[in-house]
Write a protein that holds these residues in place. Structure first.
Motif, PDB file in Angstrom:
ATOM      1  N   GLY A  31       0.765  -1.225   0.000  1.00  0.00           N
ATOM      2  CA  GLY A  31       0.000   0.000   0.000  1.00  0.00           C
ATOM      3  C   GLY A  31       0.800   1.280   0.000  1.00  0.00           C
ATOM      4  N   GLU A  32       2.109   1.214  -0.219  1.00  0.00           N
ATOM      5  CA  GLU A  32       2.910   2.433  -0.221  1.00  0.00           C
ATOM      6  C   GLU A  32       3.514   2.697  -1.592  1.00  0.00           C
ATOM      7  OE1 GLU A  32       6.288   2.384   2.406  1.00  0.00           O
ATOM      8  OE2 GLU A  32       7.086   0.514   1.614  1.00  0.00           O
ATOM      9  N   ILE A  33       3.932   3.947  -1.790  1.00  0.00           N
ATOM     10  CA  ILE A  33       4.759   4.319  -2.939  1.00  0.00           C
ATOM     11  C   ILE A  33       6.172   4.472  -2.418  1.00  0.00           C
ATOM     12  CG2 ILE A  33       5.201   5.982  -4.765  1.00  0.00           C
ATOM     13  CD1 ILE A  33       2.292   6.748  -4.760  1.00  0.00           C
ATOM     14  N   TYR A  34       7.078   3.658  -2.951  1.00  0.00           N
ATOM     15  CA  TYR A  34       8.447   3.571  -2.456  1.00  0.00           C
ATOM     16  C   TYR A  34       9.392   4.070  -3.534  1.00  0.00           C
ATOM     17  CZ  TYR A  34      12.303   1.410   0.219  1.00  0.00           C
ATOM     18  OH  TYR A  34      13.439   1.172   0.969  1.00  0.00           O
ATOM     19  N   GLY A  35      10.143   5.108  -3.224  1.00  0.00           N
ATOM     20  CA  GLY A  35      11.077   5.676  -4.191  1.00  0.00           C
ATOM     21  C   GLY A  35      12.485   5.150  -3.997  1.00  0.00           C
ATOM     22  N   VAL A 178      -0.812   8.127  -7.520  1.00  0.00           N
ATOM     23  CA  VAL A 178      -1.482   8.329  -6.230  1.00  0.00           C
ATOM     24  C   VAL A 178      -2.841   7.633  -6.227  1.00  0.00           C
ATOM     25  CG1 VAL A 178      -2.533  10.061  -4.722  1.00  0.00           C
ATOM     26  CG2 VAL A 178      -0.258  10.456  -5.685  1.00  0.00           C
ATOM     27  N   SER A 179      -3.571   7.710  -7.330  1.00  0.00           N
ATOM     28  CA  SER A 179      -4.878   7.052  -7.387  1.00  0.00           C
ATOM     29  C   SER A 179      -4.732   5.536  -7.348  1.00  0.00           C
ATOM     30  CB  SER A 179      -5.648   7.488  -8.637  1.00  0.00           C
ATOM     31  OG  SER A 179      -5.058   6.994  -9.826  1.00  0.00           O
ATOM     32  N   GLU A 182      -4.253   4.566  -3.807  1.00  0.00           N
ATOM     33  CA  GLU A 182      -5.524   4.632  -3.096  1.00  0.00           C
ATOM     34  C   GLU A 182      -6.406   3.416  -3.392  1.00  0.00           C
ATOM     35  OE1 GLU A 182      -6.989   8.387  -4.393  1.00  0.00           O
ATOM     36  OE2 GLU A 182      -5.797   9.537  -2.940  1.00  0.00           O
ATOM     37  N   GLU A 183      -6.182   2.814  -4.566  1.00  0.00           N
ATOM     38  CA  GLU A 183      -6.930   1.608  -4.942  1.00  0.00           C
ATOM     39  C   GLU A 183      -6.276   0.333  -4.404  1.00  0.00           C
ATOM     40  OE1 GLU A 183      -7.098   1.870  -9.178  1.00  0.00           O
ATOM     41  OE2 GLU A 183      -8.132   3.817  -9.111  1.00  0.00           O
ATOM     42  N   GLY A 184      -5.123   0.469  -3.747  1.00  0.00           N
ATOM     43  CA  GLY A 184      -4.479  -0.674  -3.118  1.00  0.00           C
ATOM     44  C   GLY A 184      -3.235  -1.196  -3.797  1.00  0.00           C
ATOM     45  N   THR A 185      -2.777  -0.522  -4.860  1.00  0.00           N
ATOM     46  CA  THR A 185      -1.569  -0.956  -5.560  1.00  0.00           C
ATOM     47  C   THR A 185      -0.326  -0.437  -4.831  1.00  0.00           C
ATOM     48  OG1 THR A 185      -2.715  -0.880  -7.685  1.00  0.00           O
ATOM     49  CG2 THR A 185      -0.311  -0.930  -7.753  1.00  0.00           C
ATOM     50  N   ASP A 202       5.935   7.661  -0.043  1.00  0.00           N
ATOM     51  CA  ASP A 202       5.808   7.477   1.401  1.00  0.00           C
ATOM     52  C   ASP A 202       7.178   7.279   2.042  1.00  0.00           C
ATOM     53  OD1 ASP A 202       2.798   7.308   1.640  1.00  0.00           O
ATOM     54  OD2 ASP A 202       3.155   5.719   0.193  1.00  0.00           O
ATOM     55  N   ARG A 203       8.008   6.432   1.417  1.00  0.00           N
ATOM     56  CA  ARG A 203       9.349   6.157   1.934  1.00  0.00           C
ATOM     57  C   ARG A 203      10.322   6.090   0.768  1.00  0.00           C
ATOM     58  NH1 ARG A 203      10.535   1.311   4.861  1.00  0.00           N
ATOM     59  NH2 ARG A 203       9.075   0.187   3.514  1.00  0.00           N
ATOM     60  N   ILE A 204      11.611   6.220   1.101  1.00  0.00           N
ATOM     61  CA  ILE A 204      12.647   6.192   0.071  1.00  0.00           C
ATOM     62  C   ILE A 204      13.852   5.391   0.549  1.00  0.00           C
ATOM     63  CG2 ILE A 204      12.012   8.432  -0.908  1.00  0.00           C
ATOM     64  CD1 ILE A 204      14.617   9.510   0.562  1.00  0.00           C
ATOM     65  N   SER A 205      14.620   4.927  -0.425  1.00  0.00           N
ATOM     66  CA  SER A 205      15.988   4.464  -0.196  1.00  0.00           C
ATOM     67  C   SER A 205      16.893   5.192  -1.180  1.00  0.00           C
ATOM     68  CB  SER A 205      16.107   2.957  -0.396  1.00  0.00           C
ATOM     69  OG  SER A 205      15.560   2.252   0.696  1.00  0.00           O
ATOM     70  N   ILE A 206      18.160   5.305  -0.819  1.00  0.00           N
ATOM     71  CA  ILE A 206      19.158   5.900  -1.713  1.00  0.00           C
ATOM     72  C   ILE A 206      20.294   4.901  -1.881  1.00  0.00           C
ATOM     73  CG2 ILE A 206      20.772   7.801  -2.100  1.00  0.00           C
ATOM     74  CD1 ILE A 206      19.044   9.523  -0.253  1.00  0.00           C
ATOM     75  N   ILE A 207      20.630   4.594  -3.123  1.00  0.00           N
ATOM     76  CA  ILE A 207      21.757   3.705  -3.411  1.00  0.00           C
ATOM     77  C   ILE A 207      22.865   4.525  -4.056  1.00  0.00           C
ATOM     78  CG2 ILE A 207      20.853   2.991  -5.677  1.00  0.00           C
ATOM     79  CD1 ILE A 207      22.032   0.175  -5.045  1.00  0.00           C
ATOM     80  N   HIS A 208      24.101   4.268  -3.614  1.00  0.00           N
ATOM     81  CA  HIS A 208      25.246   5.034  -4.110  1.00  0.00           C
ATOM     82  C   HIS A 208      26.457   4.115  -4.160  1.00  0.00           C
ATOM     83  CE1 HIS A 208      27.989   8.239  -4.910  1.00  0.00           C
ATOM     84  NE2 HIS A 208      28.521   8.284  -3.706  1.00  0.00           N
ATOM     85  N   GLN A 209      27.052   4.006  -5.359  1.00  0.00           N
ATOM     86  CA  GLN A 209      28.229   3.164  -5.566  1.00  0.00           C
ATOM     87  C   GLN A 209      27.995   1.738  -5.066  1.00  0.00           C
ATOM     88  OE1 GLN A 209      31.364   5.435  -3.666  1.00  0.00           O
ATOM     89  NE2 GLN A 209      31.500   6.886  -5.367  1.00  0.00           N
ATOM     90  N   GLY A 210      26.777   1.245  -5.299  1.00  0.00           N
ATOM     91  CA  GLY A 210      26.447  -0.129  -4.939  1.00  0.00           C
ATOM     92  C   GLY A 210      26.041  -0.354  -3.506  1.00  0.00           C
TER      93      GLY A 210
END
Length: 238
Positions: A31-35, A178-179, A182-185, A202-210
């Motif tokens: 249920g989140e959008i993860y960047g 976003v929609s 809201e539909e559960g994806t 909603d949340r993020i991770s950052i990857i750098h040089q592996g």
């Protein structure tokens, strides 16, 4: 508390004898959008390909829908939009979506209804019967996005979904994501456009040089701009 729907655990991957991913671990919750953020050459594409089963890591585990690896049942419940798309440009937008819908056993009226719905949802209902070779880059991005959700996926993977879009197109796609949430994806996407991440993730991770230098950070917990936060973390780990 939302369940973990994707778990990447201690992934190590070499390419041409170079260690590209170095013990990468993170989780994505339902249920989140993860960047998934990165500077150039960080390993984001290798991470995505590992999750999608396109390449195999030397060590580590990946679980999707609580099963190890990308099983047949998991594949039926995911959508995927790669960064570099290849479209059959001798087809119309409608024909392209019809073709892809059949991979998920859609046919007849159900397929027609779904394709009509998707063309409207990505603002291409006026161009559904035009050939893809006449589409602009932004239109091609949008029809490929429509393809990625044709099966109403529970988990959607997007690699640079805003690439090639003008500001209006980016706003439309962000609203669509976003929609869908809201539909559960659940949505996992790679990008380097920090403003888009800041506005919808909603949340993020950052990857750098592996290396994963930030894991599962809530956007709401970042006290200054995401751009400043990102630059500080990259400089501290360079």
């Amino acid at each position: 508390m939302a369940k973990t729907i994707l778990e990447v655990k201690n992934i190590v991957k070499y390419l041409t004898k170079k260690k590209i991913l170095k013990d990468v671990s993170f989780t994505v919750k339902a249920g989140e959008i993860y960047g998934f953020l990165w500077p150039n050459g960080a390993g984001k594409t290798t991470t995505m390909k590992s999750i999608m089963g396109l390449i195999e890591p030397e060590s580590g585990e990946i679980s999707v829908f609580w099963e190890k690896g990308l099983t047949k049942s998991a594949k039926e419940k995911i959508g995927f939009m790669p960064e570099n798309t290849y479209l059959y440009k001798h087809l119309t937008g409608r024909e392209f979506l019809n073709f892809n819908g059949k991979f998920f056993w859609l046919e007849g009226d159900a397929l027609k209804t779904r394709v009509d719905e998707l063309l409207k949802r990505v603002w291409l209902d006026h161009a559904g019967d035009k050939y893809l070779h006449t589409y602009s880059k932004g239109m091609l991005q949008r029809v490929w996005l429509a393809q990625s959700i044709i099966n109403k996926p529970q988990l959607l993977f997007l690699d640079e979904p805003m690439s090639g879009l003008d500001p209006i197109g980016r706003k439309m796609v962000k609203d669509l994501l976003v929609s869908l949430r809201e539909e559960g994806t659940t949505i996992f996407f790679n990008t380097h456009i920090l403003a888009d991440v800041e506005s919808i993730c909603d949340r993020i991770s950052i990857i750098h040089q592996g290396n994963l230098i930030v894991e599962g950070k809530k956007i709401s917990d970042i006290k200054w701009s995401l751009e400043d936060f990102f630059i500080e973390k990259i400089e501290a780990n360079s």
